[in-house]
Design a protein around this motif. Structure first.
Motif, PDB file in Angstrom:
ATOM      1  N   SER A 100      -3.371 -17.747   6.501  1.00 24.51           N
ATOM      2  CA  SER A 100      -3.058 -17.340   7.953  1.00 24.51           C
ATOM      3  C   SER A 100      -2.092 -16.318   7.848  1.00 24.51           C
ATOM      4  N   ARG A 101      -0.927 -16.564   6.943  1.00 24.80           N
ATOM      5  CA  ARG A 101      -0.161 -15.259   6.639  1.00 24.80           C
ATOM      6  C   ARG A 101      -0.755 -14.334   6.168  1.00 24.80           C
ATOM      7  N   TYR A 102      -1.764 -14.371   5.030  1.00 27.35           N
ATOM      8  CA  TYR A 102      -2.287 -13.291   4.439  1.00 27.35           C
ATOM      9  C   TYR A 102      -3.442 -12.625   5.338  1.00 27.35           C
ATOM     10  N   LEU A 103      -4.069 -13.290   6.148  1.00 25.47           N
ATOM     11  CA  LEU A 103      -4.947 -12.778   7.235  1.00 25.47           C
ATOM     12  C   LEU A 103      -4.146 -11.723   8.234  1.00 25.47           C
ATOM     13  N   LYS A 104      -2.992 -12.178   8.562  1.00 21.28           N
ATOM     14  CA  LYS A 104      -2.064 -11.057   9.390  1.00 21.28           C
ATOM     15  C   LYS A 104      -1.818 -10.203   8.662  1.00 21.28           C
ATOM     16  N   TYR A 105      -1.528 -10.242   7.297  1.00 23.59           N
ATOM     17  CA  TYR A 105      -1.007  -9.058   6.581  1.00 23.59           C
ATOM     18  C   TYR A 105      -2.044  -8.002   6.543  1.00 23.59           C
ATOM     19  N   LEU A 106      -3.387  -8.541   6.157  1.00 23.68           N
ATOM     20  CA  LEU A 106      -4.508  -7.471   5.963  1.00 23.68           C
ATOM     21  C   LEU A 106      -4.851  -6.957   7.364  1.00 23.68           C
ATOM     22  N   LYS A 107      -4.859  -7.724   8.393  1.00 22.66           N
ATOM     23  CA  LYS A 107      -5.385  -7.148   9.590  1.00 22.66           C
ATOM     24  C   LYS A 107      -4.306  -5.851   9.885  1.00 22.66           C
ATOM     25  N   LYS A 108      -3.164  -6.050   9.750  1.00 27.48           N
ATOM     26  CA  LYS A 108      -2.100  -5.062   9.979  1.00 27.48           C
ATOM     27  C   LYS A 108      -2.310  -4.038   9.013  1.00 27.48           C
ATOM     28  N   ASN A 109      -2.717  -4.011   7.678  1.00 33.39           N
ATOM     29  CA  ASN A 109      -2.636  -2.978   6.756  1.00 33.39           C
ATOM     30  C   ASN A 109      -3.820  -2.235   6.480  1.00 33.39           C
ATOM     31  N   ILE A 110      -5.162  -3.093   6.739  1.00 40.11           N
ATOM     32  CA  ILE A 110      -6.265  -2.686   6.307  1.00 40.11           C
ATOM     33  C   ILE A 110      -6.679  -1.329   7.233  1.00 40.11           C
ATOM     34  N   GLN A 111      -7.024  -0.315   6.409  1.00 39.38           N
ATOM     35  CA  GLN A 111      -7.443   1.039   7.115  1.00 39.38           C
ATOM     36  C   GLN A 111      -8.879   1.219   7.519  1.00 39.38           C
ATOM     37  N   LYS A 112      -9.525   1.551   8.828  1.00 42.60           N
ATOM     38  CA  LYS A 112     -10.768   1.601   8.704  1.00 42.60           C
ATOM     39  C   LYS A 112     -10.968   3.161   8.941  1.00 42.60           C
ATOM     40  N   ASP A 186     -15.651 -12.498  -2.185  1.00 41.15           N
ATOM     41  CA  ASP A 186     -17.017 -11.980  -2.900  1.00 41.15           C
ATOM     42  C   ASP A 186     -17.176 -10.493  -2.756  1.00 41.15           C
ATOM     43  N   LEU A 187     -16.094  -9.976  -2.228  1.00 35.49           N
ATOM     44  CA  LEU A 187     -16.423  -8.182  -2.004  1.00 35.49           C
ATOM     45  C   LEU A 187     -15.188  -7.484  -2.574  1.00 35.49           C
ATOM     46  N   GLU A 188     -15.529  -6.301  -2.734  1.00 36.00           N
ATOM     47  CA  GLU A 188     -14.618  -5.349  -3.336  1.00 36.00           C
ATOM     48  C   GLU A 188     -14.700  -3.890  -2.535  1.00 36.00           C
ATOM     49  N   VAL A 189     -13.570  -3.164  -2.260  1.00 36.17           N
ATOM     50  CA  VAL A 189     -13.691  -1.883  -1.785  1.00 36.17           C
ATOM     51  C   VAL A 189     -14.379  -0.749  -2.642  1.00 36.17           C
ATOM     52  N   THR A 190     -15.355   0.026  -2.289  1.00 40.46           N
ATOM     53  CA  THR A 190     -16.183   0.645  -2.822  1.00 40.46           C
ATOM     54  C   THR A 190     -15.526   2.045  -3.470  1.00 40.46           C
ATOM     55  N   ASP A 191     -14.576   2.410  -2.828  1.00 41.84           N
ATOM     56  CA  ASP A 191     -13.593   3.541  -3.215  1.00 41.84           C
ATOM     57  C   ASP A 191     -12.385   3.282  -3.981  1.00 41.84           C
ATOM     58  N   GLU A 192     -12.387   3.262  -5.220  1.00 37.00           N
ATOM     59  CA  GLU A 192     -10.925   2.924  -5.800  1.00 37.00           C
ATOM     60  C   GLU A 192      -9.821   3.733  -5.557  1.00 37.00           C
ATOM     61  N   ASN A 193     -10.063   4.946  -4.836  1.00 38.91           N
ATOM     62  CA  ASN A 193      -8.873   5.508  -4.492  1.00 38.91           C
ATOM     63  C   ASN A 193      -8.436   5.346  -2.933  1.00 38.91           C
ATOM     64  N   SER A 194      -9.210   4.555  -2.393  1.00 35.87           N
ATOM     65  CA  SER A 194      -8.890   4.085  -1.006  1.00 35.87           C
ATOM     66  C   SER A 194      -7.769   3.271  -0.942  1.00 35.87           C
ATOM     67  N   PRO A 195      -6.717   3.204  -0.100  1.00 31.01           N
ATOM     68  CA  PRO A 195      -5.488   2.408  -0.075  1.00 31.01           C
ATOM     69  C   PRO A 195      -5.898   1.132   0.172  1.00 31.01           C
ATOM     70  N   ASN A 196      -7.190   0.855   0.744  1.00 28.45           N
ATOM     71  CA  ASN A 196      -7.800  -0.571   0.886  1.00 28.45           C
ATOM     72  C   ASN A 196      -8.055  -1.071  -0.480  1.00 28.45           C
ATOM     73  N   TYR A 197      -8.445  -0.532  -1.288  1.00 29.99           N
ATOM     74  CA  TYR A 197      -8.746  -1.061  -2.619  1.00 29.99           C
ATOM     75  C   TYR A 197      -7.667  -2.088  -3.058  1.00 29.99           C
ATOM     76  N   GLN A 198      -6.384  -1.727  -3.421  1.00 35.34           N
ATOM     77  CA  GLN A 198      -5.466  -2.480  -3.855  1.00 35.34           C
ATOM     78  C   GLN A 198      -5.121  -3.713  -3.021  1.00 35.34           C
ATOM     79  N   LEU A 199      -5.215  -3.290  -1.785  1.00 34.84           N
ATOM     80  CA  LEU A 199      -4.924  -4.450  -0.829  1.00 34.84           C
ATOM     81  C   LEU A 199      -6.186  -5.599  -1.126  1.00 34.84           C
ATOM     82  N   ILE A 200      -7.099  -5.197  -1.201  1.00 36.20           N
ATOM     83  CA  ILE A 200      -8.247  -6.322  -1.474  1.00 36.20           C
ATOM     84  C   ILE A 200      -8.080  -6.912  -2.854  1.00 36.20           C
TER      85      ILE A 200
END
Length: 211
Positions: A100-112, A186-200
């Motif tokens: 639940s804590r990690y969910l809140k962190y990702l929802k706050k930091n993932i960029q769309k 089961d997923l990874e970010v397609t763009d390794e240069n995206s800030p989302n990549y390290q988050l996931i």
């Protein structure tokens, strides 16, 4: 774990059935010692898992050097400190509260927009890729089922938490806009240069190593 490592592992020559010896797993992994603290249980689990990994390496089922190349030189203490900061908790094992804590962190930091693809083939695909499943049927099923080769956009995080599957996400397939709910692990970010990549990637390493 990156897709390239997992695919390379499947291409390695596999031992014949007569060469494979049963991997010994300490039964207390499943039952747990009755009078031990949670910390002691975790320590016991780590020792048992290390023994399993050693046996897998001896059977040629695991290449630790290649695994380290894929993950890079990860400083364990530094990584644990990072996860503790994310969770706001010194205890970093996977449970419902920490999910639940990690969910809140990702929802706050993932960029769309956040574009995702499979880290490896999904469970339903294995028989068609490595077994005797019909390739024509596989191609037909891929029209209605999510495939690890698809590209998805992240729609939203599910509020459902699972200690087995971890965090779940609703995604939309770019090619036909079909939506699916999949484990984020089961997923990874397609763009390794995206800030989302390290988050996931950080989430994946935490979930796989601390569950």
């Amino acid at each position: 774990m990156s897709k390239s490592y997992q695919k390379n592992q499947k291409r390695q020559p596999q031992p014949t059935p007569e060469d494979i010896q049963p991997i010994q797993i300490d039964e207390t992994i499943l039952t747990g010692p009755n009078n031990k603290s949670k910390g002691n249980q975790q320590e016991h689990l780590m020792v048992s898992m290390a023994n399993v990994l050693e046996q897998m390496e001896s059977l040629g089922l695991l290449d630790p050097e290649q695994l380290m190349q894929e993950f890079g030189d990860v400083d364990q203490e530094e990584f644990e400190a990072k996860i503790q900061k994310i969770l706001g908790n010194r205890e970093i094992y996977v449970d419902e509260a920490n999910l639940s804590r990690y969910l809140k962190y990702l929802k706050k930091n993932i960029q769309k927009p956040c574009y995702l693809t499979g880290t490896e083939e999904f469970l339903w695909e294995e028989d068609y890729l490595f077994g005797e499943g019909s390739q024509s049927k596989y191609e037909k099923l891929k029209k209605t089922q999510p495939s690890y080769t698809d590209v998805f956009t992240l729609v939203k995080f599910s509020e459902t938490l699972s200690e087995i599957d971890g965090l779940l996400v609703e995604v939309q397939r770019v090619s036909d806009q079909k939506t699916f709910v999949l484990p984020l692990a089961d997923l990874e970010v397609t763009d390794e240069n995206s800030p989302n990549y390290q988050l996931i990637e950080d989430y994946l390493m935490w979930f796989l190593n601390c569950m």
